[in-house]
Design a protein around this motif. Sequence first.
Motif, PDB file in Angstrom:
ATOM      1  N   LEU A   1     104.312  40.339  36.268  1.00 45.86           N
ATOM      2  CA  LEU A   1     102.850  40.319  36.206  1.00 45.86           C
ATOM      3  C   LEU A   1     102.238  40.556  37.579  1.00 45.86           C
ATOM      4  N   SER A   2     101.046  41.123  37.587  1.00 47.48           N
ATOM      5  CA  SER A   2     100.328  41.392  38.824  1.00 47.48           C
ATOM      6  C   SER A   2      99.216  40.373  39.017  1.00 47.48           C
ATOM      7  N   PRO A   3      99.314  39.500  40.037  1.00 52.79           N
ATOM      8  CA  PRO A   3      98.207  38.572  40.302  1.00 52.79           C
ATOM      9  C   PRO A   3      96.887  39.316  40.568  1.00 52.79           C
ATOM     10  N   ALA A   4      96.963  40.454  41.248  1.00 46.26           N
ATOM     11  CA  ALA A   4      95.741  41.218  41.536  1.00 46.26           C
ATOM     12  C   ALA A   4      95.063  41.663  40.248  1.00 46.26           C
ATOM     13  N   ALA A   5      95.847  42.152  39.292  1.00 53.79           N
ATOM     14  CA  ALA A   5      95.281  42.591  38.015  1.00 53.79           C
ATOM     15  C   ALA A   5      94.757  41.406  37.203  1.00 53.79           C
ATOM     16  N   LEU A   6      95.246  40.205  37.520  1.00 53.08           N
ATOM     17  CA  LEU A   6      94.763  38.993  36.857  1.00 53.08           C
ATOM     18  C   LEU A   6      93.562  38.388  37.581  1.00 53.08           C
ATOM     19  N   GLY A   7      92.984  39.141  38.538  1.00 52.91           N
ATOM     20  CA  GLY A   7      91.782  38.675  39.230  1.00 52.91           C
ATOM     21  C   GLY A   7      92.044  37.916  40.514  1.00 52.91           C
ATOM     22  N   HIS A   8      93.259  37.976  41.051  1.00 45.23           N
ATOM     23  CA  HIS A   8      93.624  37.271  42.291  1.00 45.23           C
ATOM     24  C   HIS A   8      94.237  38.265  43.284  1.00 45.23           C
ATOM     25  N   PRO A   9      93.404  39.147  43.861  1.00 44.37           N
ATOM     26  CA  PRO A   9      93.919  40.196  44.746  1.00 44.37           C
ATOM     27  C   PRO A   9      94.279  39.743  46.162  1.00 44.37           C
ATOM     28  N   VAL A  10      93.837  38.565  46.565  1.00 45.18           N
ATOM     29  CA  VAL A  10      94.127  38.084  47.920  1.00 45.18           C
ATOM     30  C   VAL A  10      95.493  37.400  47.903  1.00 45.18           C
ATOM     31  N   LEU A  11      96.360  37.823  48.823  1.00 41.26           N
ATOM     32  CA  LEU A  11      97.685  37.235  48.958  1.00 41.26           C
ATOM     33  C   LEU A  11      97.814  36.655  50.357  1.00 41.26           C
ATOM     34  N   ALA A  12      98.276  35.424  50.432  1.00 41.09           N
ATOM     35  CA  ALA A  12      98.464  34.774  51.733  1.00 41.09           C
ATOM     36  C   ALA A  12      99.781  34.009  51.720  1.00 41.09           C
ATOM     37  N   PHE A  13     100.324  33.855  52.914  1.00 43.73           N
ATOM     38  CA  PHE A  13     101.511  33.038  53.115  1.00 43.73           C
ATOM     39  C   PHE A  13     101.065  31.818  53.901  1.00 43.73           C
ATOM     40  N   VAL A  14     101.252  30.652  53.327  1.00 41.07           N
ATOM     41  CA  VAL A  14     100.797  29.418  53.953  1.00 41.07           C
ATOM     42  C   VAL A  14     102.022  28.601  54.358  1.00 41.07           C
ATOM     43  N   HIS A  15     102.146  28.358  55.658  1.00 38.88           N
ATOM     44  CA  HIS A  15     103.190  27.502  56.202  1.00 38.88           C
ATOM     45  C   HIS A  15     102.651  26.075  56.172  1.00 38.88           C
ATOM     46  N   ILE A  16     103.452  25.160  55.686  1.00 40.33           N
ATOM     47  CA  ILE A  16     103.011  23.773  55.572  1.00 40.33           C
ATOM     48  C   ILE A  16     103.964  22.880  56.364  1.00 40.33           C
TER      49      ILE A  16
ATOM     50  N   GLN B   1      92.284  24.039  51.604  1.00 36.55           N
ATOM     51  CA  GLN B   1      91.715  22.693  51.748  1.00 36.55           C
ATOM     52  C   GLN B   1      92.387  21.724  50.772  1.00 36.55           C
ATOM     53  N   GLN B   2      92.676  22.199  49.591  1.00 31.84           N
ATOM     54  CA  GLN B   2      93.378  21.375  48.602  1.00 31.84           C
ATOM     55  C   GLN B   2      94.772  21.012  49.120  1.00 31.84           C
ATOM     56  N   LEU B   3      95.442  21.966  49.749  1.00 30.40           N
ATOM     57  CA  LEU B   3      96.788  21.713  50.280  1.00 30.40           C
ATOM     58  C   LEU B   3      96.747  20.702  51.419  1.00 30.40           C
ATOM     59  N   ILE B   4      95.776  20.847  52.299  1.00 30.12           N
ATOM     60  CA  ILE B   4      95.651  19.954  53.450  1.00 30.12           C
ATOM     61  C   ILE B   4      95.454  18.506  53.004  1.00 30.12           C
ATOM     62  N   GLN B   5      94.821  18.303  51.871  1.00 30.24           N
ATOM     63  CA  GLN B   5      94.549  16.950  51.389  1.00 30.24           C
ATOM     64  C   GLN B   5      95.714  16.308  50.651  1.00 30.24           C
ATOM     65  N   LEU B   6      96.797  17.051  50.428  1.00 25.58           N
ATOM     66  CA  LEU B   6      97.945  16.460  49.739  1.00 25.58           C
ATOM     67  C   LEU B   6      98.597  15.400  50.623  1.00 25.58           C
ATOM     68  N   PRO B   7      98.952  14.242  50.074  1.00 18.88           N
ATOM     69  CA  PRO B   7      99.643  13.215  50.861  1.00 18.88           C
ATOM     70  C   PRO B   7     100.958  13.770  51.429  1.00 18.88           C
ATOM     71  N   GLY B   8     101.137  13.601  52.722  1.00 20.69           N
ATOM     72  CA  GLY B   8     102.347  14.079  53.376  1.00 20.69           C
ATOM     73  C   GLY B   8     102.181  15.397  54.105  1.00 20.69           C
ATOM     74  N   VAL B   9     101.064  16.093  53.871  1.00 23.84           N
ATOM     75  CA  VAL B   9     100.833  17.361  54.577  1.00 23.84           C
ATOM     76  C   VAL B   9     100.178  17.055  55.913  1.00 23.84           C
ATOM     77  N   VAL B  10     100.803  17.533  56.999  1.00 26.82           N
ATOM     78  CA  VAL B  10     100.286  17.301  58.340  1.00 26.82           C
ATOM     79  C   VAL B  10      99.331  18.424  58.735  1.00 26.82           C
ATOM     80  N   ARG B  11      99.777  19.667  58.560  1.00 27.34           N
ATOM     81  CA  ARG B  11      98.926  20.827  58.882  1.00 27.34           C
ATOM     82  C   ARG B  11      99.433  22.049  58.164  1.00 27.34           C
ATOM     83  N   THR B  12      98.575  23.069  58.117  1.00 27.47           N
ATOM     84  CA  THR B  12      98.952  24.347  57.516  1.00 27.47           C
ATOM     85  C   THR B  12      98.650  25.466  58.499  1.00 27.47           C
ATOM     86  N   ARG B  13      99.313  26.578  58.296  1.00 27.17           N
ATOM     87  CA  ARG B  13      99.031  27.806  59.046  1.00 27.17           C
ATOM     88  C   ARG B  13      99.076  28.935  58.034  1.00 27.17           C
TER      89      ARG B  13
END
Length: 163
Positions: A56-71, A120-132
């Motif tokens: 499946l294509s996330p872009a075709a499902l309305g989610h064209p932005v792709l990011a890699f988040v280091h946690i 912002q949702q990820l940053i608020q998870l218990p145990g998450v120190v920071r994201t990049r």
Amino acid sequence: MAVDALDTRILRLLLEQPRTSAREYARILGVARGTLQARLDRLERHGVITGTGPSLSPAALGHPVLAFVHIEVTQGHLDEVGDALAAVPEIIEAFSITGGGDLLTRVVARDNAHLEDVIQQLIQLPGVVRTRTEVALRERVPHRLLPLVESIGRSTRVPERPR
């Protein structure tokens, strides 16, 4: 698991013609259907073939932005954070990693504002120190396995004996 020339040909067909029937694969390969089925069963049993569903294509499902988040995670909380990530639908993959961070996630979003909300949702998870976050600009090499399959097939071929 050793993959031989026939396995390589089978995997190539599965990747190039995923909607073809087993009967047609056997015809194309010039093998009995039972031989093909036994090979497919063995490839599945050994985890080489992991699924048969559509791609499946996330872009075709309305989610064209792709990011890699280091946690970065508080020591001892990796499993908890990993479990919490599974509840975020925009995270389509997550891996424990070495190097700069503890987890690497592949995140899709509708737009940049939505991506910010997910982060912002990820940053608020218990145990998450920071994201990049790194935003993908353009896909240069799409997800592919055929070149790998072919290189494995070439390396496992038995050389012909001189006559």
